[in-house]
Design an enzyme around this catalytic site. Structure first.
Site, PDB file in Angstrom:
ATOM      1  N   GLN A   1      -2.828 -10.970 -14.104  1.00 30.33           N
ATOM      2  CA  GLN A   1      -3.505  -9.659 -14.167  1.00 30.33           C
ATOM      3  C   GLN A   1      -3.638  -9.227 -12.707  1.00 30.33           C
ATOM      4  O   GLN A   1      -4.469  -9.757 -11.983  1.00 30.33           O
ATOM      5  CB  GLN A   1      -4.858  -9.763 -14.865  1.00 30.33           C
TER       6      GLN A   1
ATOM      7  N   GLN B   1      -3.836  -5.816 -11.381  1.00 34.54           N
ATOM      8  CA  GLN B   1      -4.663  -4.672 -11.004  1.00 34.54           C
ATOM      9  C   GLN B   1      -6.098  -5.154 -10.803  1.00 34.54           C
ATOM     10  O   GLN B   1      -6.562  -5.980 -11.597  1.00 34.54           O
ATOM     11  CB  GLN B   1      -4.643  -3.595 -12.093  1.00 34.54           C
TER      12      GLN B   1
ATOM     13  N   MET C   1      -3.520  -3.607 -20.582  1.00 36.50           N
ATOM     14  CA  MET C   1      -3.056  -3.384 -19.211  1.00 36.50           C
ATOM     15  C   MET C   1      -1.650  -2.817 -19.297  1.00 36.50           C
ATOM     16  O   MET C   1      -0.786  -3.393 -19.963  1.00 36.50           O
ATOM     17  CB  MET C   1      -3.099  -4.713 -18.433  1.00 36.50           C
ATOM     18  N   GLU C   2      -1.457  -1.697 -18.594  1.00 32.59           N
ATOM     19  CA  GLU C   2      -0.256  -0.878 -18.761  1.00 32.59           C
ATOM     20  C   GLU C   2       0.969  -1.408 -18.030  1.00 32.59           C
ATOM     21  O   GLU C   2       1.737  -0.637 -17.461  1.00 32.59           O
ATOM     22  CB  GLU C   2      -0.566   0.541 -18.289  1.00 32.59           C
TER      23      GLU C   2
ATOM     24  N   GLU D   1      -2.469   2.748 -23.188  1.00 30.36           N
ATOM     25  CA  GLU D   1      -1.534   2.056 -22.282  1.00 30.36           C
ATOM     26  C   GLU D   1      -0.181   2.761 -22.263  1.00 30.36           C
ATOM     27  O   GLU D   1       0.470   2.840 -21.224  1.00 30.36           O
ATOM     28  CB  GLU D   1      -1.394   0.574 -22.674  1.00 30.36           C
TER      29      GLU D   1
ATOM     30  N   HIS E   1      -0.206   5.690 -19.935  1.00 27.50           N
ATOM     31  CA  HIS E   1      -0.017   5.319 -18.529  1.00 27.50           C
ATOM     32  C   HIS E   1       1.456   5.353 -18.112  1.00 27.50           C
ATOM     33  O   HIS E   1       1.754   5.420 -16.914  1.00 27.50           O
ATOM     34  CB  HIS E   1      -0.547   3.913 -18.270  1.00 27.50           C
TER      35      HIS E   1
ATOM     36  N   TYR F   1     -12.578   7.237 -15.898  1.00 30.56           N
ATOM     37  CA  TYR F   1     -12.001   7.542 -17.211  1.00 30.56           C
ATOM     38  C   TYR F   1     -12.605   8.825 -17.780  1.00 30.56           C
ATOM     39  O   TYR F   1     -11.895   9.775 -18.109  1.00 30.56           O
ATOM     40  CB  TYR F   1     -12.294   6.417 -18.212  1.00 30.56           C
TER      41      TYR F   1
ATOM     42  N   ARG G   1     -12.893 -10.866 -22.722  1.00 27.63           N
ATOM     43  CA  ARG G   1     -12.683  -9.469 -22.357  1.00 27.63           C
ATOM     44  C   ARG G   1     -13.931  -8.955 -21.650  1.00 27.63           C
ATOM     45  O   ARG G   1     -15.039  -9.042 -22.192  1.00 27.63           O
ATOM     46  CB  ARG G   1     -12.404  -8.661 -23.630  1.00 27.63           C
TER      47      ARG G   1
ATOM     48  N   LYS H   1     -15.107  -6.108 -21.100  1.00 31.61           N
ATOM     49  CA  LYS H   1     -15.861  -5.057 -21.775  1.00 31.61           C
ATOM     50  C   LYS H   1     -17.000  -5.652 -22.613  1.00 31.61           C
ATOM     51  O   LYS H   1     -17.992  -4.976 -22.886  1.00 31.61           O
ATOM     52  CB  LYS H   1     -14.908  -4.253 -22.660  1.00 31.61           C
TER      53      LYS H   1
HETATM   54  N1  BES Z   1      -5.505  -0.096 -16.248  1.00 28.83           N
HETATM   55  C1  BES Z   1      -6.558  -0.353 -17.145  1.00 28.83           C
HETATM   56  C2  BES Z   1      -7.129  -1.737 -17.020  1.00 28.83           C
HETATM   57  C3  BES Z   1      -7.598  -2.082 -15.624  1.00 28.83           C
HETATM   58  C4  BES Z   1      -8.316  -1.184 -14.872  1.00 28.83           C
HETATM   59  C5  BES Z   1      -7.325  -3.308 -15.096  1.00 28.83           C
HETATM   60  C6  BES Z   1      -8.727  -1.526 -13.587  1.00 28.83           C
HETATM   61  C7  BES Z   1      -7.741  -3.647 -13.822  1.00 28.83           C
HETATM   62  C8  BES Z   1      -8.449  -2.744 -13.059  1.00 28.83           C
HETATM   63  C9  BES Z   1      -6.145  -0.109 -18.601  1.00 28.83           C
HETATM   64  O1  BES Z   1      -5.261   0.936 -18.763  1.00 28.83           O
HETATM   65  C10 BES Z   1      -7.388   0.272 -19.374  1.00 28.83           C
HETATM   66  O2  BES Z   1      -7.969   1.254 -19.037  1.00 28.83           O
HETATM   67  N2  BES Z   1      -7.768  -0.503 -20.391  1.00 28.83           N
HETATM   68  C11 BES Z   1      -8.919  -0.247 -21.218  1.00 28.83           C
HETATM   69  C12 BES Z   1      -8.511   0.215 -22.594  1.00 28.83           C
HETATM   70  C13 BES Z   1      -8.575   1.654 -22.850  1.00 28.83           C
HETATM   71  C14 BES Z   1      -8.346   2.010 -24.299  1.00 28.83           C
HETATM   72  C15 BES Z   1      -9.612   2.482 -22.202  1.00 28.83           C
HETATM   73  C16 BES Z   1      -9.698  -1.534 -21.413  1.00 28.83           C
HETATM   74  O3  BES Z   1      -9.232  -2.578 -20.953  1.00 28.83           O
HETATM   75  O4  BES Z   1     -10.758  -1.516 -21.996  1.00 28.83           O
HETATM   76 ZN    ZN Z   2      -6.108   2.822 -18.308  1.00 25.07          ZN
END
Ligand code: BES
Ligand code: ZN
Length: 616
Positions: free
Chosen positions: A128, A130, A284-285, A310, A313, A397, A566, A568
């Site tokens: 990972q 990013q 992750m895109e 994704e 992106h 976002y 995760r 989140k």
């Molecule tokens: N690019 C992000 C994930 C990310 C952001 C990784 C910053 C590392 C640093 C990815 O596109 C993303 O936003 N994922 C979201 C899902 C989405 C539906 C909003 C997530 O992981 O929750």
């Molecule tokens: Zn994103």
């Protein structure tokens, strides 16, 4: 001499890397990669070239043409955010070969022991990168200002296979000669062409920012779900693969929608890799091969929403990239907008509005979280001395989405769609900043700056007054039911009969942060939220339960924190325990982290650590 990115040692007066050739030997016993990186620069250079690394040890630096050693130095103490600067002294070369090895604690890599995998019998590793972790896999100018093409020769155990965010070229037997640089470094002799080893080759022909470099190695299987899409999981995880293939069956439709809205899909393939539960993000895109958490597979439409994000992106983020993380909203704000446009077509306007409502709620919560750190409420914000992983939030976002939507509402959809296509076509394969976007906007929509306060939106704090709180029957109904909960009324079976996870999520997130414990328990008794298979619902509920001091749920909280990595979910649960909780909650947070830590990706470990150190 000036840095071009607060998160990189790359210097503005140096040529940028255009191509990287990597040879990687993956050692699953020591969790180390022995590597060589051949970096090609955009022009010949004389002087001290700065590179980014993190916990990498360098064996030697060579001129790839003469194989003469080149002088280099490694900074004595790592910067806590940027890592270790490596300076290579060039005299007219336009390429440099670095032989090195990674550390078992490399921040981009999670090495899973066989017991942590589905099969229980094979190793697994994934990346990972990013925002700033590519530098822990190979020395590079780890800034999205640099776009690189790359190829990789990866040496792995022959019981495993590798996938990458790149074109797979071939799988073949290793050849002893190709190990000569690595064996001159730290790789033991004849390991490269050991009997149980195989080589996988990849090439990435489209130039990408380093944070989109990605691979995974494990015992993988796949299923075709569309003309340019396969779903990959561990091959032992047959049920996950079956469920994922069903869940993502509509992917091709979404790609076609994306092409209609934003222009050609430039990456040829759009494969999906479903990772083990410790994957720290929802998705992750990574180009050509999106990485996904298994928690998105729940048999309703929400998995497709993450895929839509994704996928989006592929245009916004991967084609047009933020020049550094201070302009991250250009990636995520546009992508959230693009995601909802795709969702609107494939799942309908109601679901798109519901998502918008969940986002709006998230945005207002972030304003509360950042009330003492208003810089983080700006779209374009100063990240000097700031670790991107520490300030990750919904602001880029959802405030970004609101800004894009504000422009759409000003000029109307038809004109906006045309503008968006032109924006993407103009800047594709480029990395840009907020001003470049604003200049393009003003040039193409004359007078827009008189209608919208562009500076307030991009540089101001908080939520501008002309932001748009979504309205729809279902959204309004859920918000008013949530208000009634405060007066002691629970929604009736009839009222929730058609609710899916997203409706519950919106409802729970609109409840007060803490409630009367008996009321919380009554809600759960009736609707079994703590046991929900949907982690969004489960975690929202558990967060409420923790803050309401319902200690009966501590067992469930512990189980959830040990089952998935995760962020989140980890962030709100650990924050609720450590910030709002009493001694018992704080103790639980410490104990669970001590026990689960090793199962988390290093990025998640760091994030939880900083939450706990802030409050405990
Ligand atoms: N690019 C992000 C994930 C990310 C952001 C990784 C910053 C590392 C640093 C990815 O596109 C993303 O936003 N994922 C979201 C899902 C989405 C539906 C909003 C997530 O992981 O929750
Ligand atoms: Zn994103």
């Amino acid at each position: 001499m000036a840095p071009i990115d607060p998160h990189s040692f790359t210097d503005s007066s140096h040529p940028l890397t255009t191509h990287v050739s990597l040879s990687l030997y993956l050692d699953f016993n020591s969790f180390i990669i022995h590597g060589s990186a051949l970096l090609t620069l955009s022009s010949a250079f004389s002087g001290e070239l700065s590179l980014d690394t993190r916990s990498i040890s360098i064996d030697t630096v060579l001129d790839p043409l003469t194989l003469a050693s080149l002088p280099y130095r490694v900074s004595a103490t790592p910067d806590p955010i940027r890592g270790t600067q490596v300076v290579v002294v060039l005299s007219g070369q336009s390429s440099v070969l670095i032989v090195y090895s990674t550390s078992p604690s490399a921040s981009a890599l999670q090495w899973l022991s066989p017991l942590q995998t589905f099969s229980k019998s094979h190793h697994y590793v994934y990346t990972q990168c990013q925002a700033i972790h590519a530098r822990s896999i190979f020395p590079c100018q780890d800034t999205p200002a640099a776009r690189i093409r790359y190829d990789v020769v990866m040496n792995i155990p022959n019981s495993l296979s590798a996938v990458m965010s790149a074109r797979h070229v071939r799988r073949r037997l290793p050849v002893p000669e190709e190990a000569k640089h690595l064996e001159a470094g730290s790789l033991g002799s004849s390991l490269w062409s050991g009997e149980d080893r195989v080589v996988e080759e990849f090439a990435m022909e489209q130039p990408i920012p380093p944070y989109l470099f990605a691979f995974a190695v494990g015992e993988l299987g796949f299923r075709e779900v569309g003309p340019r899409t396969r779903v990959y999981t561990e091959s032992a995880a047959v049920e996950v693969l079956d469920a994922a293939a069903l869940e993502f069956a509509g992917t091709e439709d979404m790609i076609k929608q994306g092409e209609m809205l934003f222009g050609d899909y430039e990456w040829e393939r759009f494969d999906l890799l479903v990772l083990p539960p410790s994957f720290p993000y929802g998705g992750m895109e990574n180009p050509r091969m999106v990485f996904l958490t298994p928690t998105v597979i729940k048999g309703d439409s929400s998995g497709a929403q993450v895929v839509a994000h994704e996928l989006a992106h592929s245009w916004t983020g991967n084609l047009i990239t933020n020049i550094n993380n201070e302009h991250f909203w250009l990636n995520e704000g546009f992508t959230t907008y693009a995601e909802r446009r795709i969702v609107e077509v494939v799942q309908g306007a109601d679901i798109a509005t519901l998502n918008m409502g969940i986002g709006w709620r998230g945005l207002t919560d972030e304003m509360e979280r950042f009330k003492d750190n208003l810089e983080c409420t700006k779209l374009w914000n100063n990240q000097e001395g700031v670790d991107p992983d520490d300030v990750y939030s919904q602001v880029p976002y959802e405030k970004g989405f609101q800004f894009v939507l504000r422009i759409e509402r000003q000029i109307g959809r038809t004109a906006f769609d045309e503008f968006l296509k032109k924006y993407i076509a103009t800047f594709k394969f480029k990395s840009i900043d907020t001003n470049t976007f604003l200049e393009f906007l003003k040039a193409n929509i004359p007078g827009i700056e008189k209608e919208i306060n562009l500076q307030l939106w991009t540089e101001g704090v908080g939520i501008p007054e002309d932001a748009y709180e979504p309205v729809s029957t279902i959204y309004t109904k859920i918000i008013s039911l949530a208000k009634e909960f405060k007066e002691g009324r629970m929604p009736s079976e009839d009222e929730v009969a058609k609710w899916n996870g997203q409706e519950w999520e919106l409802y729970l997130e609109n409840l007060p942060k803490s409630c009367e414990p008996s009321q919380v328990m009554a809600l759960d008794k009736r609707y079994r939220l703590a046991e929900s298979k949907d982690y969004e619902v489960k975690v929202s509920f558990l967060q409420l339960a923790i803050a309401s001091k319902c200690r009966e749920y501590h067992g469930e909280v512990e189980k959830a924190l040990k089952a998935v990595g995760r962020m989140k979910y980890l962030r709100p649960l650990f924050t609720a325990l450590a910030q709002t909780g009493g001694t018992e909650e704080k103790q639980l947070a410490k104990q669970v982290f001590a026990e689960a830590r090793e199962t988390y990706h290093p990025i998640a470990q760091g994030v939880v650590e900083s939450i706990l150190s802030k409050y405990i």
